[in-house]
Design an enzyme around this catalytic site. Structure first.
Site, PDB file in Angstrom:
ATOM      1  N   LEU A 100       0.869  -1.165   0.000  1.00 18.67           N
ATOM      2  CA  LEU A 100       0.000   0.000   0.000  1.00 18.67           C
ATOM      3  C   LEU A 100       0.908   1.218   0.000  1.00 18.67           C
ATOM      4  O   LEU A 100       1.532   1.531   1.006  1.00 18.67           O
ATOM      5  CB  LEU A 100      -0.911   0.014   1.232  1.00 18.67           C
ATOM      6  CG  LEU A 100      -2.247  -0.730   1.133  1.00 18.67           C
ATOM      7  CD1 LEU A 100      -2.017  -2.221   0.937  1.00 18.67           C
ATOM      8  CD2 LEU A 100      -3.073  -0.486   2.382  1.00 18.67           C
TER       9      LEU A 100
ATOM     10  N   CYS B 244      12.491  12.293   2.025  1.00 18.32           N
ATOM     11  CA  CYS B 244      11.743  11.120   2.494  1.00 18.32           C
ATOM     12  C   CYS B 244      12.284   9.880   1.799  1.00 18.32           C
ATOM     13  O   CYS B 244      13.181   9.959   0.963  1.00 18.32           O
ATOM     14  CB  CYS B 244      10.242  11.292   2.233  1.00 18.32           C
ATOM     15  SG  CYS B 244       9.810  11.364   0.478  1.00 18.32           S
TER      16      CYS B 244
ATOM     17  N   GLY C 200       0.914  13.120   1.541  1.00 17.02           N
ATOM     18  CA  GLY C 200       1.235  13.694   2.845  1.00 17.02           C
ATOM     19  C   GLY C 200       0.512  13.016   3.991  1.00 17.02           C
ATOM     20  O   GLY C 200       0.060  13.678   4.913  1.00 17.02           O
ATOM     21  N   ARG C 201       0.415  11.691   3.929  1.00 15.96           N
ATOM     22  CA  ARG C 201      -0.324  10.923   4.941  1.00 15.96           C
ATOM     23  C   ARG C 201      -1.782  11.380   5.038  1.00 15.96           C
ATOM     24  O   ARG C 201      -2.381  11.418   6.109  1.00 15.96           O
ATOM     25  CB  ARG C 201       0.347  11.006   6.317  1.00 15.96           C
ATOM     26  CG  ARG C 201       1.735  10.387   6.338  1.00 15.96           C
ATOM     27  CD  ARG C 201       2.302  10.362   7.744  1.00 15.96           C
ATOM     28  NE  ARG C 201       3.679   9.873   7.738  1.00 15.96           N
ATOM     29  CZ  ARG C 201       4.449   9.801   8.802  1.00 15.96           C
ATOM     30  NH1 ARG C 201       3.974  10.191   9.978  1.00 15.96           N
ATOM     31  NH2 ARG C 201       5.671   9.357   8.729  1.00 15.96           N
TER      32      ARG C 201
ATOM     33  N   THR D 249       8.235  15.858  11.906  1.00 14.59           N
ATOM     34  CA  THR D 249       7.081  15.567  11.059  1.00 14.59           C
ATOM     35  C   THR D 249       5.784  15.566  11.843  1.00 14.59           C
ATOM     36  O   THR D 249       4.784  16.175  11.439  1.00 14.59           O
ATOM     37  CB  THR D 249       7.262  14.195  10.377  1.00 14.59           C
ATOM     38  OG1 THR D 249       8.549  14.134   9.772  1.00 14.59           O
ATOM     39  CG2 THR D 249       6.198  13.971   9.321  1.00 14.59           C
TER      40      THR D 249
ATOM     41  N   ASP E 178      -1.380  10.713  11.254  1.00 16.30           N
ATOM     42  CA  ASP E 178      -1.662  10.020  10.002  1.00 16.30           C
ATOM     43  C   ASP E 178      -3.153  10.119   9.723  1.00 16.30           C
ATOM     44  O   ASP E 178      -3.969   9.615  10.495  1.00 16.30           O
ATOM     45  CB  ASP E 178      -1.223   8.553  10.113  1.00 16.30           C
ATOM     46  CG  ASP E 178      -1.183   7.834   8.777  1.00 16.30           C
ATOM     47  OD1 ASP E 178      -1.878   8.281   7.838  1.00 16.30           O
ATOM     48  OD2 ASP E 178      -0.476   6.814   8.670  1.00 16.30           O
TER      49      ASP E 178
ATOM     50  N   ARG F 175      -4.568   9.051   6.808  1.00 18.73           N
ATOM     51  CA  ARG F 175      -4.918   8.176   5.688  1.00 18.73           C
ATOM     52  C   ARG F 175      -6.031   7.195   6.060  1.00 18.73           C
ATOM     53  O   ARG F 175      -6.207   6.843   7.221  1.00 18.73           O
ATOM     54  CB  ARG F 175      -3.682   7.399   5.227  1.00 18.73           C
ATOM     55  CG  ARG F 175      -2.656   8.263   4.527  1.00 18.73           C
ATOM     56  CD  ARG F 175      -1.393   7.483   4.206  1.00 18.73           C
ATOM     57  NE  ARG F 175      -0.652   7.127   5.416  1.00 18.73           N
ATOM     58  CZ  ARG F 175       0.506   6.492   5.414  1.00 18.73           C
ATOM     59  NH1 ARG F 175       1.057   6.132   4.272  1.00 18.73           N
ATOM     60  NH2 ARG F 175       1.134   6.216   6.543  1.00 18.73           N
TER      61      ARG F 175
ATOM     62  N   THR G  94       6.114  -3.480   3.965  1.00 12.33           N
ATOM     63  CA  THR G  94       5.988  -2.276   4.774  1.00 12.33           C
ATOM     64  C   THR G  94       6.908  -2.360   5.987  1.00 12.33           C
ATOM     65  O   THR G  94       7.249  -3.451   6.450  1.00 12.33           O
ATOM     66  CB  THR G  94       4.535  -2.068   5.251  1.00 12.33           C
ATOM     67  OG1 THR G  94       4.441  -0.829   5.954  1.00 12.33           O
ATOM     68  CG2 THR G  94       4.083  -3.196   6.171  1.00 12.33           C
TER      69      THR G  94
END
Length: 358
Positions: free
Chosen positions: A214, A229, A257-258, A278, A290, A292, A313
Protein backbone atom coordinates in the site's frame (compact mmCIF):
# COMPACT_ATOMS: atom_id res chain seq x y z
CA UNK A 1 -34.29 8.61 -9.74
CA UNK A 2 -34.48 12.40 -9.97
CA UNK A 3 -32.07 14.62 -11.87
CA UNK A 4 -30.94 16.37 -8.72
CA UNK A 5 -27.90 15.40 -6.64
CA UNK A 6 -28.12 12.79 -3.89
CA UNK A 7 -26.45 13.19 -0.49
CA UNK A 8 -23.08 11.88 -1.64
CA UNK A 9 -23.09 14.21 -4.63
CA UNK A 10 -24.09 17.14 -2.43
CA UNK A 11 -21.11 16.39 -0.18
CA UNK A 12 -18.80 16.51 -3.22
CA UNK A 13 -20.35 19.84 -4.19
CA UNK A 14 -19.87 21.13 -0.64
CA UNK A 15 -16.17 20.23 -0.71
CA UNK A 16 -15.74 22.06 -4.02
CA UNK A 17 -17.57 25.12 -2.67
CA UNK A 18 -15.35 25.23 0.40
CA UNK A 19 -12.21 25.05 -1.75
CA UNK A 20 -13.42 28.07 -3.73
CA UNK A 21 -14.21 30.10 -0.62
CA UNK A 22 -17.98 29.72 -0.92
CA UNK A 23 -19.91 29.07 2.32
CA UNK A 24 -22.08 25.99 2.77
CA UNK A 25 -25.08 25.34 4.99
CA UNK A 26 -25.10 22.41 7.42
CA UNK A 27 -27.99 21.03 9.43
CA UNK A 28 -28.40 18.44 12.16
CA UNK A 29 -31.87 17.74 13.45
CA UNK A 30 -33.38 21.07 14.36
CA UNK A 31 -30.14 23.05 14.27
CA UNK A 32 -28.36 24.71 11.37
CA UNK A 33 -25.24 26.70 10.61
CA UNK A 34 -23.34 28.37 7.80
CA UNK A 35 -19.70 27.28 7.45
CA UNK A 36 -16.78 28.77 5.53
CA UNK A 37 -13.27 27.33 5.26
CA UNK A 38 -10.93 29.65 7.17
CA UNK A 39 -8.04 29.20 4.74
CA UNK A 40 -9.90 30.85 1.86
CA UNK A 41 -12.17 33.22 3.81
CA UNK A 42 -12.29 36.70 2.29
CA UNK A 43 -12.97 39.79 4.46
CA UNK A 44 -16.32 40.49 2.76
CA UNK A 45 -17.62 36.99 3.34
CA UNK A 46 -16.41 37.01 6.94
CA UNK A 47 -18.37 40.23 7.51
CA UNK A 48 -21.45 38.78 5.81
CA UNK A 49 -21.24 35.70 8.04
CA UNK A 50 -20.87 37.76 11.18
CA UNK A 51 -23.94 39.78 10.23
CA UNK A 52 -25.95 36.56 10.64
CA UNK A 53 -24.96 36.03 14.28
CA UNK A 54 -22.15 35.13 16.71
CA UNK A 55 -19.17 33.77 14.78
CA UNK A 56 -16.80 31.06 15.98
CA UNK A 57 -13.74 29.48 14.45
CA UNK A 58 -13.79 25.69 14.73
CA UNK A 59 -10.33 24.13 14.98
CA UNK A 60 -9.11 20.67 15.88
CA UNK A 61 -7.85 19.73 19.33
CA UNK A 62 -4.32 19.56 17.88
CA UNK A 63 -4.46 23.15 16.65
CA UNK A 64 -6.12 24.28 19.89
CA UNK A 65 -3.19 22.82 21.86
CA UNK A 66 -0.77 24.99 19.87
CA UNK A 67 -2.98 28.04 20.42
CA UNK A 68 -3.25 27.27 24.17
CA UNK A 69 -7.04 27.24 23.80
CA UNK A 70 -9.38 24.97 25.77
CA UNK A 71 -10.97 22.20 23.67
CA UNK A 72 -14.14 21.71 25.70
CA UNK A 73 -15.61 19.55 22.92
CA UNK A 74 -12.81 17.00 23.15
CA UNK A 75 -11.68 16.58 19.56
CA UNK A 76 -12.35 20.18 18.50
CA UNK A 77 -12.50 23.68 19.95
CA UNK A 78 -14.86 26.56 19.08
CA UNK A 79 -12.89 29.79 19.32
CA UNK A 80 -14.97 32.89 20.07
CA UNK A 81 -14.09 35.66 17.62
CA UNK A 82 -14.33 39.41 18.26
CA UNK A 83 -16.98 41.51 16.52
CA UNK A 84 -16.00 42.55 13.94
CA UNK A 85 -13.75 39.61 13.11
CA UNK A 86 -10.51 40.51 11.36
CA UNK A 87 -9.48 38.37 8.36
CA UNK A 88 -5.82 38.59 9.40
CA UNK A 89 -6.67 37.17 12.83
CA UNK A 90 -8.70 34.35 11.27
CA UNK A 91 -5.77 33.38 9.03
CA UNK A 92 -3.30 33.56 11.92
CA UNK A 93 -5.46 31.30 14.08
CA UNK A 94 -5.93 28.75 11.29
CA UNK A 95 -2.44 28.72 9.77
CA UNK A 96 0.66 28.13 11.94
CA UNK A 97 3.08 29.58 9.38
CA UNK A 98 3.81 32.67 11.50
CA UNK A 99 3.26 31.21 14.98
CA UNK A 100 6.89 31.67 15.97
CA UNK A 101 7.34 35.09 14.38
CA UNK A 102 4.07 36.43 15.77
CA UNK A 103 3.06 34.49 18.89
CA UNK A 104 -0.64 34.49 19.72
CA UNK A 105 -1.71 37.19 22.16
CA UNK A 106 -4.59 35.27 23.82
CA UNK A 107 -5.86 34.07 26.02
CA UNK A 108 -8.40 32.77 23.53
CA UNK A 109 -11.92 32.15 24.72
CA UNK A 110 -13.71 29.00 23.58
CA UNK A 111 -17.34 27.89 23.67
CA UNK A 112 -18.17 25.26 26.24
CA UNK A 113 -21.99 25.14 25.97
CA UNK A 114 -24.14 23.79 23.16
CA UNK A 115 -23.70 21.12 20.50
CA UNK A 116 -20.55 21.06 18.36
CA UNK A 117 -21.81 18.58 15.73
CA UNK A 118 -22.03 21.15 12.94
CA UNK A 119 -18.59 22.56 13.75
CA UNK A 120 -17.16 19.03 13.68
CA UNK A 121 -18.79 18.39 10.29
CA UNK A 122 -17.34 21.62 8.90
CA UNK A 123 -13.82 20.55 9.92
CA UNK A 124 -14.30 17.10 8.36
CA UNK A 125 -15.36 18.69 5.08
CA UNK A 126 -12.41 21.11 5.14
CA UNK A 127 -10.05 18.16 5.64
CA UNK A 128 -11.71 16.24 2.80
CA UNK A 129 -11.26 19.32 0.60
CA UNK A 130 -7.51 19.22 1.42
CA UNK A 131 -7.71 22.58 3.19
CA UNK A 132 -6.47 23.56 6.63
CA UNK A 133 -8.79 21.95 9.21
CA UNK A 134 -10.41 25.17 10.42
CA UNK A 135 -13.83 26.61 9.62
CA UNK A 136 -15.82 29.73 10.44
CA UNK A 137 -19.27 28.74 11.71
CA UNK A 138 -22.33 30.81 12.57
CA UNK A 139 -25.65 29.26 13.72
CA UNK A 140 -28.81 30.01 11.73
CA UNK A 141 -32.44 29.36 12.66
CA UNK A 142 -33.74 28.27 9.24
CA UNK A 143 -30.89 26.66 7.29
CA UNK A 144 -33.02 25.49 4.36
CA UNK A 145 -34.46 28.95 3.77
CA UNK A 146 -31.03 30.60 3.96
CA UNK A 147 -29.51 28.08 1.55
CA UNK A 148 -32.34 28.63 -0.93
CA UNK A 149 -32.14 32.41 -0.66
CA UNK A 150 -28.35 32.59 -1.10
CA UNK A 151 -27.98 29.67 -3.53
CA UNK A 152 -25.74 27.74 -1.12
CA UNK A 153 -25.22 23.99 -0.90
CA UNK A 154 -27.26 22.57 2.00
CA UNK A 155 -25.96 19.37 3.53
CA UNK A 156 -26.85 17.19 6.54
CA UNK A 157 -23.94 17.06 8.97
CA UNK A 158 -23.90 13.25 8.77
CA UNK A 159 -22.90 13.46 5.08
CA UNK A 160 -19.55 15.00 6.05
CA UNK A 161 -18.20 11.57 7.05
CA UNK A 162 -16.11 10.24 4.13
CA UNK A 163 -17.18 7.01 2.42
CA UNK A 164 -14.86 4.53 0.75
CA UNK A 165 -16.96 2.66 -1.82
CA UNK A 166 -14.95 2.18 -4.99
CA UNK A 167 -15.69 0.99 -8.51
CA UNK A 168 -13.26 -0.43 -11.05
CA UNK A 169 -13.06 1.91 -14.05
CA UNK A 170 -10.58 0.35 -16.45
CA UNK A 171 -7.41 -1.72 -16.63
CA UNK A 172 -4.84 -2.02 -19.39
CA UNK A 173 -1.42 -3.49 -20.04
CA UNK A 174 1.46 -1.14 -19.24
CA UNK A 175 4.90 -2.73 -19.77
CA UNK A 176 7.25 -1.57 -17.01
CA UNK A 177 11.01 -1.64 -16.61
CA UNK A 178 10.62 -4.11 -13.73
CA UNK A 179 8.22 -6.31 -15.67
CA UNK A 180 6.87 -6.15 -19.23
CA UNK A 181 3.88 -8.16 -17.96
CA UNK A 182 2.12 -5.47 -15.91
CA UNK A 183 -1.35 -3.95 -15.81
CA UNK A 184 -2.61 -0.66 -14.42
CA UNK A 185 -6.06 -0.70 -12.79
CA UNK A 186 -7.97 2.52 -12.05
CA UNK A 187 -10.55 2.72 -9.25
CA UNK A 188 -12.95 5.61 -8.70
CA UNK A 189 -14.61 6.47 -5.36
CA UNK A 190 -18.34 7.03 -5.36
CA UNK A 191 -17.95 10.27 -3.42
CA UNK A 192 -16.17 12.12 -6.22
CA UNK A 193 -12.78 12.23 -4.51
CA UNK A 194 -9.41 11.26 -5.99
CA UNK A 195 -9.02 8.08 -8.03
CA UNK A 196 -6.68 5.34 -6.82
CA UNK A 197 -4.58 2.85 -8.78
CA UNK A 198 -3.30 -0.71 -8.63
CA UNK A 199 -0.20 -1.87 -10.51
CA UNK A 200 -0.45 -5.62 -11.02
CA UNK A 201 2.78 -7.41 -11.83
CA UNK A 202 2.40 -10.76 -13.57
CA UNK A 203 -0.57 -12.92 -12.59
CA UNK A 204 -0.62 -13.21 -8.78
CA UNK A 205 -2.22 -16.41 -7.48
CA UNK A 206 -5.32 -15.30 -5.56
CA UNK A 207 -5.42 -18.64 -3.75
CA UNK A 208 -2.16 -17.79 -1.96
CA UNK A 209 -1.02 -14.65 -0.10
CA UNK A 210 -0.08 -12.02 -2.68
CA UNK A 211 3.05 -9.89 -2.35
CA UNK A 212 1.52 -6.42 -1.98
CA UNK A 213 2.29 -2.86 -0.99
CA UNK A 214 0.00 0.00 0.00
CA UNK A 215 1.89 3.02 -1.27
CA UNK A 216 0.60 6.52 -0.63
CA UNK A 217 1.22 9.10 -3.35
CA UNK A 218 4.27 11.29 -2.79
CA UNK A 219 4.72 13.87 -5.55
CA UNK A 220 8.03 15.11 -4.17
CA UNK A 221 9.55 11.68 -3.56
CA UNK A 222 8.02 9.51 -6.29
CA UNK A 223 8.23 12.02 -9.13
CA UNK A 224 10.86 14.60 -8.20
CA UNK A 225 13.28 12.29 -6.40
CA UNK A 226 13.20 14.24 -3.14
CA UNK A 227 15.85 13.23 -0.62
CA UNK A 228 13.68 14.43 2.28
CA UNK A 229 11.74 11.12 2.49
CA UNK A 230 12.16 7.47 1.51
CA UNK A 231 8.98 7.21 -0.57
CA UNK A 232 10.52 7.14 -4.05
CA UNK A 233 13.06 4.43 -3.21
CA UNK A 234 10.33 2.39 -1.48
CA UNK A 235 8.08 2.64 -4.54
CA UNK A 236 10.80 1.50 -6.90
CA UNK A 237 12.15 -1.21 -4.57
CA UNK A 238 8.67 -2.67 -4.05
CA UNK A 239 8.02 -2.84 -7.81
CA UNK A 240 11.49 -4.32 -8.37
CA UNK A 241 10.86 -7.06 -5.79
CA UNK A 242 7.52 -7.88 -7.39
CA UNK A 243 9.25 -8.03 -10.77
CA UNK A 244 11.93 -10.35 -9.38
CA UNK A 245 9.32 -12.68 -7.83
CA UNK A 246 7.22 -12.49 -10.99
CA UNK A 247 4.00 -11.37 -9.31
CA UNK A 248 2.59 -8.77 -6.95
CA UNK A 249 0.19 -5.86 -6.55
CA UNK A 250 1.17 -2.32 -5.63
CA UNK A 251 -1.70 -0.08 -4.61
CA UNK A 252 -1.01 3.60 -5.35
CA UNK A 253 -3.37 5.52 -3.09
CA UNK A 254 -3.86 9.25 -3.70
CA UNK A 255 -3.40 10.20 -0.06
CA UNK A 256 -0.51 12.65 -0.35
CA UNK A 257 1.24 13.69 2.84
CA UNK A 258 -0.32 10.92 4.94
CA UNK A 259 -3.75 12.08 3.81
CA UNK A 260 -3.48 15.86 4.24
CA UNK A 261 -2.80 16.82 0.61
CA UNK A 262 0.22 18.33 -1.11
CA UNK A 263 -0.37 21.95 -0.06
CA UNK A 264 -0.66 21.00 3.62
CA UNK A 265 2.33 18.69 3.27
CA UNK A 266 4.36 21.66 2.01
CA UNK A 267 3.10 23.66 4.99
CA UNK A 268 4.40 20.87 7.21
CA UNK A 269 7.75 20.99 5.40
CA UNK A 270 7.90 24.73 6.04
CA UNK A 271 7.30 24.11 9.74
CA UNK A 272 10.04 21.49 9.72
CA UNK A 273 12.38 24.22 8.43
CA UNK A 274 11.48 26.07 11.67
CA UNK A 275 12.69 23.11 13.75
CA UNK A 276 9.61 20.92 14.22
CA UNK A 277 9.63 17.22 13.37
CA UNK A 278 7.08 15.57 11.06
CA UNK A 279 4.55 14.73 13.77
CA UNK A 280 4.88 18.10 15.53
CA UNK A 281 4.36 19.92 12.22
CA UNK A 282 1.19 17.94 11.48
CA UNK A 283 -0.16 18.70 14.95
CA UNK A 284 0.53 22.43 14.64
CA UNK A 285 -1.43 22.42 11.38
CA UNK A 286 -4.32 20.75 13.18
CA UNK A 287 -3.92 17.25 11.78
CA UNK A 288 -3.29 13.89 13.41
CA UNK A 289 -0.05 11.99 12.83
CA UNK A 290 -1.66 10.02 10.00
CA UNK A 291 -4.93 10.97 8.29
CA UNK A 292 -4.92 8.18 5.69
CA UNK A 293 -7.83 5.76 5.20
CA UNK A 294 -6.48 2.28 4.50
CA UNK A 295 -9.98 0.90 4.05
CA UNK A 296 -9.52 2.09 0.47
CA UNK A 297 -6.63 -0.32 -0.01
CA UNK A 298 -8.57 -3.18 1.53
CA UNK A 299 -11.52 -2.52 -0.78
CA UNK A 300 -9.30 -2.44 -3.88
CA UNK A 301 -7.75 -5.77 -2.89
CA UNK A 302 -11.20 -7.30 -2.43
CA UNK A 303 -12.32 -5.97 -5.82
CA UNK A 304 -9.24 -7.67 -7.30
CA UNK A 305 -10.09 -10.94 -5.60
CA UNK A 306 -7.29 -10.79 -3.02
CA UNK A 307 -8.02 -11.87 0.55
CA UNK A 308 -4.51 -12.42 1.94
CA UNK A 309 -1.23 -10.60 1.40
CA UNK A 310 2.44 -10.55 2.23
CA UNK A 311 2.70 -6.85 2.94
CA UNK A 312 5.77 -4.84 1.98
CA UNK A 313 5.99 -2.28 4.77
CA UNK A 314 8.00 -1.12 7.77
CA UNK A 315 4.84 0.13 9.48
CA UNK A 316 3.13 -2.33 11.87
CA UNK A 317 0.16 0.05 12.15
CA UNK A 318 -0.49 -0.41 8.45
CA UNK A 319 -0.59 -4.17 8.98
CA UNK A 320 -3.07 -3.78 11.84
CA UNK A 321 -5.32 -1.38 9.93
CA UNK A 322 -5.40 -3.61 6.86
CA UNK A 323 -6.28 -6.64 8.98
CA UNK A 324 -8.98 -4.65 10.75
CA UNK A 325 -10.44 -3.98 7.30
CA UNK A 326 -10.75 -7.69 6.54
CA UNK A 327 -7.53 -8.46 4.64
CA UNK A 328 -5.32 -11.18 6.15
CA UNK A 329 -1.64 -10.22 6.42
CA UNK A 330 0.36 -13.44 6.61
CA UNK A 331 3.77 -11.76 6.63
CA UNK A 332 5.26 -8.29 7.01
CA UNK A 333 8.03 -7.99 4.43
CA UNK A 334 10.60 -5.28 5.38
CA UNK A 335 11.35 -2.52 2.88
CA UNK A 336 14.45 -0.75 4.18
CA UNK A 337 15.72 1.55 1.47
CA UNK A 338 16.18 5.23 0.79
CA UNK A 339 18.09 6.56 3.80
CA UNK A 340 19.97 9.78 3.01
CA UNK A 341 21.71 12.49 5.05
CA UNK A 342 18.66 14.66 4.34
CA UNK A 343 16.05 12.32 5.83
CA UNK A 344 17.79 10.90 8.89
CA UNK A 345 15.66 12.96 11.28
CA UNK A 346 12.49 12.13 9.32
CA UNK A 347 13.20 8.38 9.56
CA UNK A 348 14.12 8.67 13.23
CA UNK A 349 10.76 10.35 13.90
CA UNK A 350 8.93 7.60 11.99
CA UNK A 351 10.61 5.03 14.21
CA UNK A 352 10.24 6.88 17.52
CA UNK A 353 6.75 8.36 17.14
CA UNK A 354 5.01 6.26 14.50
CA UNK A 355 6.39 2.84 15.39
CA UNK A 356 8.10 2.08 12.06
CA UNK A 357 10.59 -0.77 12.22
CA UNK A 358 13.74 0.58 10.60
Amino acid sequence: MTLGPDITELAARARADLRMGVPIVLSDGGTGAVALAAEVALPGRIAALQALGPLTLAVTRRRAETLKARAYDGDIARLILPDPADATLVQALADPADDLRHPMKGPLRTEREGDAALHRAAILLAKAARLLPAALVVPVADPAALAAREGLTHLPASAAIPISDLAAVVSAKVPLAVSPNARLHVFRPGDGSEEHYAIEIGAPDRAAPVLARLHSACFTGDLLGSLKCDCGPQLRAALAQMGTEGAGILLYLNQEGRGIGLANKMRAYSLQDQGFDTVEANHRLGFEDDERDFRLGAEILRLMGVGAVRLLTNNPAKVARLQASGIEVTERVPLRVGETPYNEDYLATKAAKSGHIL
